[in-house]
Write a protein that holds these residues in place. Structure first.
Motif, PDB file in Angstrom:
ATOM      1  N   ASP A 146      62.131   0.231 -65.511  1.00  0.00           N
ATOM      2  CA  ASP A 146      62.943   1.137 -66.333  1.00  0.00           C
ATOM      3  C   ASP A 146      62.902   0.717 -67.800  1.00  0.00           C
ATOM      4  O   ASP A 146      62.801   1.551 -68.698  1.00  0.00           O
ATOM      5  CB  ASP A 146      64.399   1.159 -65.856  1.00  0.00           C
ATOM      6  CG  ASP A 146      64.578   1.882 -64.549  1.00  0.00           C
ATOM      7  OD1 ASP A 146      63.688   2.682 -64.167  1.00  0.00           O
ATOM      8  OD2 ASP A 146      65.614   1.663 -63.883  1.00  0.00           O
ATOM      9  N   THR A 164      69.620   4.675 -65.548  1.00  0.00           N
ATOM     10  CA  THR A 164      68.537   3.907 -64.929  1.00  0.00           C
ATOM     11  C   THR A 164      69.134   2.674 -64.248  1.00  0.00           C
ATOM     12  O   THR A 164      70.334   2.404 -64.368  1.00  0.00           O
ATOM     13  CB  THR A 164      67.485   3.467 -65.971  1.00  0.00           C
ATOM     14  OG1 THR A 164      68.057   2.475 -66.819  1.00  0.00           O
ATOM     15  CG2 THR A 164      66.995   4.643 -66.802  1.00  0.00           C
ATOM     16  N   SER A 165      68.302   1.918 -63.577  1.00  0.00           N
ATOM     17  CA  SER A 165      68.809   0.710 -62.924  1.00  0.00           C
ATOM     18  C   SER A 165      69.293  -0.328 -63.934  1.00  0.00           C
ATOM     19  O   SER A 165      70.031  -1.238 -63.571  1.00  0.00           O
ATOM     20  CB  SER A 165      67.783   0.111 -61.968  1.00  0.00           C
ATOM     21  OG  SER A 165      66.502   0.184 -62.451  1.00  0.00           O
ATOM     22  N   GLN A 168      62.770  -6.309 -55.569  1.00  0.00           N
ATOM     23  CA  GLN A 168      62.570  -4.898 -55.907  1.00  0.00           C
ATOM     24  C   GLN A 168      63.573  -4.453 -56.973  1.00  0.00           C
ATOM     25  O   GLN A 168      63.234  -3.712 -57.881  1.00  0.00           O
ATOM     26  CB  GLN A 168      62.693  -4.008 -54.665  1.00  0.00           C
ATOM     27  CG  GLN A 168      62.383  -2.536 -54.944  1.00  0.00           C
ATOM     28  CD  GLN A 168      60.964  -2.314 -55.458  1.00  0.00           C
ATOM     29  OE1 GLN A 168      60.009  -2.806 -54.864  1.00  0.00           O
ATOM     30  NE2 GLN A 168      60.824  -1.583 -56.555  1.00  0.00           N
ATOM     31  N   GLY A 169      64.811  -4.937 -56.864  1.00  0.00           N
ATOM     32  CA  GLY A 169      65.823  -4.612 -57.880  1.00  0.00           C
ATOM     33  C   GLY A 169      65.422  -5.134 -59.247  1.00  0.00           C
ATOM     34  O   GLY A 169      65.583  -4.447 -60.264  1.00  0.00           O
ATOM     35  N   ASP A 180      71.536   0.122 -65.944  1.00  0.00           N
ATOM     36  CA  ASP A 180      72.986   0.298 -66.009  1.00  0.00           C
ATOM     37  C   ASP A 180      73.727  -0.763 -65.197  1.00  0.00           C
ATOM     38  O   ASP A 180      74.871  -1.088 -65.503  1.00  0.00           O
ATOM     39  CB  ASP A 180      73.403   1.681 -65.505  1.00  0.00           C
ATOM     40  CG  ASP A 180      72.901   2.815 -66.377  1.00  0.00           C
ATOM     41  OD1 ASP A 180      72.371   2.569 -67.478  1.00  0.00           O
ATOM     42  OD2 ASP A 180      73.029   3.982 -65.936  1.00  0.00           O
ATOM     43  N   ARG A 181      73.077  -1.320 -64.180  1.00  0.00           N
ATOM     44  CA  ARG A 181      73.697  -2.337 -63.324  1.00  0.00           C
ATOM     45  C   ARG A 181      73.627  -3.739 -63.942  1.00  0.00           C
ATOM     46  O   ARG A 181      74.244  -4.670 -63.434  1.00  0.00           O
ATOM     47  CB  ARG A 181      72.988  -2.371 -61.962  1.00  0.00           C
ATOM     48  CG  ARG A 181      73.080  -1.111 -61.181  1.00  0.00           C
ATOM     49  CD  ARG A 181      72.324  -1.157 -59.841  1.00  0.00           C
ATOM     50  NE  ARG A 181      72.319  -2.472 -59.218  1.00  0.00           N
ATOM     51  CZ  ARG A 181      71.205  -3.103 -58.822  1.00  0.00           C
ATOM     52  NH1 ARG A 181      70.021  -2.551 -58.960  1.00  0.00           N
ATOM     53  NH2 ARG A 181      71.281  -4.304 -58.263  1.00  0.00           N
ATOM     54  N   ASP A 208      62.608  -2.951 -60.492  1.00  0.00           N
ATOM     55  CA  ASP A 208      63.119  -1.647 -60.937  1.00  0.00           C
ATOM     56  C   ASP A 208      63.690  -1.721 -62.350  1.00  0.00           C
ATOM     57  O   ASP A 208      63.447  -0.836 -63.172  1.00  0.00           O
ATOM     58  CB  ASP A 208      64.187  -1.127 -59.974  1.00  0.00           C
ATOM     59  CG  ASP A 208      63.634  -0.721 -58.625  1.00  0.00           C
ATOM     60  OD1 ASP A 208      62.395  -0.582 -58.485  1.00  0.00           O
ATOM     61  OD2 ASP A 208      64.449  -0.562 -57.681  1.00  0.00           O
ATOM     62  N   ILE A 209      64.446  -2.771 -62.620  1.00  0.00           N
ATOM     63  CA  ILE A 209      65.017  -2.922 -63.965  1.00  0.00           C
ATOM     64  C   ILE A 209      63.905  -3.107 -64.994  1.00  0.00           C
ATOM     65  O   ILE A 209      63.908  -2.460 -66.050  1.00  0.00           O
ATOM     66  CB  ILE A 209      66.025  -4.079 -64.010  1.00  0.00           C
ATOM     67  CG1 ILE A 209      67.267  -3.723 -63.195  1.00  0.00           C
ATOM     68  CG2 ILE A 209      66.410  -4.416 -65.459  1.00  0.00           C
ATOM     69  CD1 ILE A 209      68.234  -4.869 -62.981  1.00  0.00           C
ATOM     70  N   LEU A 231      69.964 -10.426 -57.033  1.00  0.00           N
ATOM     71  CA  LEU A 231      69.430  -9.100 -56.768  1.00  0.00           C
ATOM     72  C   LEU A 231      68.110  -9.281 -56.033  1.00  0.00           C
ATOM     73  O   LEU A 231      67.584 -10.390 -55.970  1.00  0.00           O
ATOM     74  CB  LEU A 231      69.272  -8.262 -58.040  1.00  0.00           C
ATOM     75  CG  LEU A 231      68.109  -8.542 -58.980  1.00  0.00           C
ATOM     76  CD1 LEU A 231      67.958  -7.378 -59.929  1.00  0.00           C
ATOM     77  CD2 LEU A 231      68.296  -9.790 -59.783  1.00  0.00           C
TER      78      LEU A 231
END
Length: 131
Positions: free
Chosen positions: A107, A22-23, A99-100, A25-26, A103-104, A96
């Protein structure tokens, strides 16, 4: 002489969420960039033994600790509070995108309903040195 200096610092290599993919992970790299943008060094925990020795101290203690748990655990709630408060700040600082960040968080919330999900905190390094 005889005094002890003690420190505790995060080591983000352990930060993860299972299942992977999933996001989230970043997130370790994003958090490192966040702290670097404020002048921090996310690798201090790994540098401390060498630094203490260079200063003439003997390393007397070096131990990693890590929390982990599922969606109902205290470890999960700790990370939830961090994400909710810091991801918007990271987006504001341009670490980030909005939207980033969304997303996190999305998730993260999706995994909260997965009874098999496991959160692994950053490793916390404890170190002590004595002169």
């Amino acid at each position: 002489p005889g005094g002890i200096i003690a420190a505790q610092d995060y080591w983000y290599e352990g930060l993860s969420l299972f299942p992977r993919g999933t996001s989230f992970d970043r997130l370790p790299d994003i958090i490192r960039a966040y702290y670097s943008a404020g002048g921090g060094d996310s690798y201090t925990g790994g540098k401390l033994p060498s630094l203490l020795r260079k200063l003439g101290l003997r390393v007397t203690h070096f131990a990693p600790h890590q929390l982990s748990g599922g969606p109902q655990s205290d470890a999960w709630e700790w990370m939830n509070r961090f994400l909710v408060s810091h991801l918007p700040l990271m987006a504001e600082k341009g670490i980030l995108t909005k939207q980033g960040a969304k997303d996190i968080l999305d998730d993260w919330e999706t995994q909260r309903s997965n009874p098999d999900a496991i959160y692994f905190s950053p490793i916390v390094v404890d170190i002590a040195g004595e002169l």
